[in-house]
Scaffold this motif. Structure first.
Motif, PDB file in Angstrom:
ATOM      1  N   MET A  11       7.397   4.474   4.087  1.00 16.71           N
ATOM      2  CA  MET A  11       8.097   3.354   4.605  1.00 16.71           C
ATOM      3  C   MET A  11       7.140   2.378   5.367  1.00 16.71           C
ATOM      4  O   MET A  11       7.689   1.227   5.011  1.00 16.71           O
ATOM      5  CB  MET A  11       9.058   3.948   6.002  1.00 16.71           C
ATOM      6  N   ILE A  12       6.034   2.600   6.063  1.00 17.52           N
ATOM      7  CA  ILE A  12       5.251   1.641   6.408  1.00 17.52           C
ATOM      8  C   ILE A  12       4.543   0.758   5.268  1.00 17.52           C
ATOM      9  O   ILE A  12       4.728  -0.635   5.166  1.00 17.52           O
ATOM     10  CB  ILE A  12       3.987   2.074   7.293  1.00 17.52           C
ATOM     11  N   ALA A  13       4.321   1.587   4.078  1.00 21.42           N
ATOM     12  CA  ALA A  13       3.956   0.736   3.077  1.00 21.42           C
ATOM     13  C   ALA A  13       4.801  -0.151   2.070  1.00 21.42           C
ATOM     14  O   ALA A  13       4.447  -1.081   1.685  1.00 21.42           O
ATOM     15  CB  ALA A  13       3.323   1.951   1.979  1.00 21.42           C
ATOM     16  N   VAL A  14       6.015   0.427   2.300  1.00 19.18           N
ATOM     17  CA  VAL A  14       6.890  -0.415   1.695  1.00 19.18           C
ATOM     18  C   VAL A  14       7.554  -1.643   2.507  1.00 19.18           C
ATOM     19  O   VAL A  14       7.400  -2.740   1.916  1.00 19.18           O
ATOM     20  CB  VAL A  14       8.417   0.605   1.386  1.00 19.18           C
ATOM     21  N   GLU A  15       7.270  -1.493   3.924  1.00 20.60           N
ATOM     22  CA  GLU A  15       7.748  -2.540   4.707  1.00 20.60           C
ATOM     23  C   GLU A  15       6.378  -3.558   4.451  1.00 20.60           C
ATOM     24  O   GLU A  15       6.623  -5.008   4.661  1.00 20.60           O
ATOM     25  CB  GLU A  15       7.640  -2.199   6.059  1.00 20.60           C
TER      26      GLU A  15
END
Length: 380
Positions: free
Chosen positions: A129-133
């Motif tokens: 999720m952090i990478a997507v954000e």
């Protein structure tokens, strides 16, 4: 991912599997295991709790990335609290020992092993999720900071929901059994599938591929894309102010921190996954005894995997000045403000000092206005 999962089909008596390598039952080795477990428990619970408190107390750190980092810290701390006491108990008793019997013991057997695997999945899904954000912030930097807290909460809830659904079978496959050495909590498909070993293999491969390998590959690909895009961003030639240089340094540290967390996860968990694949495909499927050297490697890989919960807080504090400053304010509130108050914590600011600070804040605001795009990409 439980260590005894690779051994349950070796024999009806699970202790036979461990008897093939007497070195692991040596007293000195058991002392080392207990010490390692104690170090992991103390560092993980203390470090991850500190991360949660720092983000809670520092309003400026309440960003999407930091909320996801808190989600990782909670899952890592929960994993440590569940796993480490169980490992220490098994060191002093016997493999797969479960001290609580009856209906409550059977329920705890299923719930604890379910949560143990869920917390690991949540950590990696949070990294995803952090990478997507971050990728979204790189492609749309102007509106990246407008992600509402409701959407951030949905992202966190989604990590737990996916992990719950992925490991729901744990409630049926784990069970409590009374053996000669005492009660044990073990994993088996014997009453649920015609070919229990085949069913376990399919379950294990699906879990490792969907919850670890695929997310890790996606995260690596996203960060590679982010790095390429950042290198293409042109920096104005008039960047000379101290505030702008400080901002650029913080941006680089944030990216390094996130990359370090991803690399640490792979370094800690992939040796154990490789061991499990080798033990399953090379030895168990061929009805061969696992060599003692391979068992020792698997034992070391297991403790390395659980050490990952202690590594993440150290990475946050090592790479992020905001986390270090927040920790100082949490532990030493007076010491963190020493540069501003040289003669004591209760010193009264003079009008000259207030005027100087007001000018410095004005200069920093101007520099931040010139650096809107980079600041929105790395708002940690």
């Amino acid at each position: 991912m439980s260590y005894n999962n690779t051994s349950e089909y070796r024999s009806d008596d699970e202790s036979d599997f461990y008897a093939t390598c007497d070195y692991l039952n040596d007293r000195s080795v058991e002392i080392v295991k207990v010490v390692v477990c104690a170090v992991i428990f103390i560092t993980s619970t203390t470090g991850n709790t500190t991360v949660v408190i720092v983000v809670y107390k520092e309003r400026r750190m309440r960003t999407t990335v930091n909320f996801l980092i808190v989600n990782m810290a909670v899952s890592d701390c929960l994993c440590t609290v569940i796993v480490i006491p169980k490992l220490i108990t098994q060191v002093f008793t016997y493999p797969s020992a479960w001290l609580i019997t009856g209906a409550i013991g059977d329920a705890l057997c299923r719930i604890m092993h379910f949560l143990q695997d869920v917390t690991v999945a949540v950590s990696l899904l949070s990294l995803l999720m952090i990478a997507v954000e971050r990728y979204y912030a790189t492609t749309c930097p102007v509106i990246a900071n407008t992600i509402p807290r409701k959407r951030c909460g949905m992202m966190i809830a989604l990590t737990w929901l996916i992990a719950f659904l992925m490991y729901a079978t744990r409630f049926w496959t784990f069970k409590l059994s009374i053996e000669m050495e005492g009660p044990i909590c073990f994993h088996s498909w014997e009453q649920l599938a015609e070919d229990p070993l085949k069913a376990w293999e399919i379950e294990f491969f699906l879990h490792t591929i969907l919850s670890v390998i695929v997310p890790f590959i996606v995260v690596s690909a996203l960060y590679t894309t982010i790095l390429v895009r950042i290198k293409r961003i042109s920096v104005p030639d008039d960047v000379r102010s101290m505030g702008r240089r400080r901002q650029q340094k913080r941006n680089r540290n944030v990216l390094r921190m996130l990359l370090a967390v991803v690399i640490a996860f792979g370094f800690c968990w992939f040796p154990f996954i490789i061991y499990t694949y080798v033990a399953t495909l090379v030895f168990i499927n061929r009805d061969l005894e696992i060599p003692c050297g391979v068992e020792v490697f698997g034992e070391c890989a297991l403790y390395l995997a659980y050490l990952q919960s202690s590594v993440n807080p150290a990475i946050y504090l090592g790479f992020s000045g905001n986390y270090r400053q927040g920790m100082k304010k949490f532990l030493w509130p007076c010491l963190s403000r020493l540069p501003e108050k040289r003669s004591g914590c209760n010193q009264v600011e003079t009008p000259q000092i207030k005027d100087t600070k007001r000018r410095m804040r004005h200069v920093i605001l101007i520099a931040q206005g010139q650096d809107l795009e980079l600041r929105s990409v790395y708002n940690v």
